[in-house]
Design a protein around this motif. Structure first.
Motif, PDB file in Angstrom:
ATOM      1  N   ALA A   1     -13.698  -7.249  -0.401  1.00  0.00           N
ATOM      2  CA  ALA A   1     -13.132  -6.458  -1.492  1.00  0.00           C
ATOM      3  C   ALA A   1     -13.886  -6.704  -2.794  1.00  0.00           C
TER       4      ALA A   1
ATOM      5  N   ARG B   1      -5.950  -3.904  -4.067  1.00  0.00           N
ATOM      6  CA  ARG B   1      -4.736  -4.462  -3.461  1.00  0.00           C
ATOM      7  C   ARG B   1      -5.038  -5.781  -2.759  1.00  0.00           C
ATOM      8  N   VAL B   2      -6.151  -5.850  -2.075  1.00  0.00           N
ATOM      9  CA  VAL B   2      -6.520  -7.095  -1.404  1.00  0.00           C
ATOM     10  C   VAL B   2      -6.670  -8.226  -2.410  1.00  0.00           C
TER      11      VAL B   2
ATOM     12  N   ASN C   1       0.827  -1.215   0.000  1.00  0.00           N
ATOM     13  CA  ASN C   1       0.000   0.000   0.000  1.00  0.00           C
ATOM     14  C   ASN C   1       0.858   1.260   0.000  1.00  0.00           C
TER      15      ASN C   1
ATOM     16  N   SER D   1      -5.647  -1.747   4.435  1.00  0.00           N
ATOM     17  CA  SER D   1      -6.960  -2.358   4.267  1.00  0.00           C
ATOM     18  C   SER D   1      -7.127  -3.549   5.199  1.00  0.00           C
ATOM     19  N   HIS D   2      -8.268  -3.595   5.872  1.00  0.00           N
ATOM     20  CA  HIS D   2      -8.603  -4.741   6.696  1.00  0.00           C
ATOM     21  C   HIS D   2      -9.709  -5.563   6.032  1.00  0.00           C
TER      22      HIS D   2
ATOM     23  N   GLN E   1      -7.947   0.144  -2.209  1.00  0.00           N
ATOM     24  CA  GLN E   1      -7.741  -0.850  -1.153  1.00  0.00           C
ATOM     25  C   GLN E   1      -8.216  -2.230  -1.608  1.00  0.00           C
TER      26      GLN E   1
ATOM     27  N   THR F   1     -11.478  -8.395   3.859  1.00  0.00           N
ATOM     28  CA  THR F   1     -11.249  -9.756   3.386  1.00  0.00           C
ATOM     29  C   THR F   1     -11.362  -9.733   1.870  1.00  0.00           C
ATOM     30  N   ARG F   2     -10.970 -10.823   1.222  1.00  0.00           N
ATOM     31  CA  ARG F   2     -11.093 -10.897  -0.225  1.00  0.00           C
ATOM     32  C   ARG F   2     -12.559 -10.821  -0.652  1.00  0.00           C
TER      33      ARG F   2
END
Length: 235
Positions: A168, A229-230, A45, A161-162, A226, A164-165
């Motif tokens: 996202a 990126r996840v 990030n 970012s917190h 974000q 989850t896939r």
């Protein structure tokens, strides 16, 4: 080195006191050094904040070729293996636009960095290199020398970012699929299972969310970045 350019979000570290830079490297050299130091820290990030307006940033998150920063300040923010970190400086203004390198028959003239903020980004890269030397000489073992910068708030421009896939994928689906005709048949499962679909949906979401577009929004754009990126489709 993968990074995203954003307008400066926090100016508290800038002093407004400048001196002429003596750095004679190219911007490619800057990115090479910075990339090595960020790799050492397992950086993710990565955000380079420059004193530009939103409209001077391209849809892919990099500066437009004609972008001109209003000041030399630059702020680097990223997540690392020791936590979120951020560094900022406006200490240097542009020095010589070219320098001689090499000796004897190999002596030649080459252009150096064109923009003052690039000199300050190099200063940050050199600072990271110096901090890593502390580890090299066995003074620290767990990157303690970096942790004094955690409180600066690396995530202000693009928070770690917190998501989850699945979260996202749901975010990108919510923003993009209902607005892009060719993507209407895609599902969250398609996004999760097929990187090509995720990339297409990310691209569509960026177009919709970009602050330069009607209906776009700075916060929404950051959320899209974000999520990308996840899912591993930020580029």
């Amino acid at each position: 080195m993968k990074y995203t350019v954003r307008p400066i979000s926090d100016r508290t570290a800038f002093t407004g006191q400048h001196e002429a830079s003596r750095f004679t490297v190219t911007y490619s050299d800057v990115l090479d050094l910075l990339g090595r130091e960020l790799d050492h820290l397992d950086a993710e990030n990565v955000v380079v904040e420059v004193d530009v307006e939103e409209r001077q940033i391209r849809l892919d998150g990099l500066l437009r070729s004609d972008a001109k920063a209003k000041s030399p300040g630059v702020r680097l923010a990223f997540d690392s293996n020791v936590g979120p970190l951020a560094y900022a400086t406006d200490a240097f203004v542009r020095g010589p636009s070219w320098a001689y390198v090499g000796t004897g028959a190999n002596r030649r003239r080459r252009d150096t960095m064109a923009h003052p903020w690039q000199h300050n980004l190099y200063a940050i890269a050199k600072g990271l290199e110096a901090l890593r030397m502390v580890d090299r000489y066995g003074v620290t073992k767990r990157g303690e020398q970096y942790t004094g910068f955690k409180a600066i708030g690396a995530g202000t421009a693009m928070p770690a970012s917190h998501m989850t896939r699945t979260e996202a994928a749901e975010l990108l689906e919510r923003i993009a699929i209902g607005n892009e005709g060719p993507l209407r048949d895609r599902t969250v499962r398609d996004i999760l299972d097929d990187p090509a679909v995720a990339f297409e949906v990310r691209r569509a979401a960026r177009k919709i969310a970009h602050p330069d577009r009607r209906g776009g929004d700075h916060t929404l754009w950051n959320q899209v970045e974000q999520a990308a990126r996840v899912l591993g489709v930020a580029r």
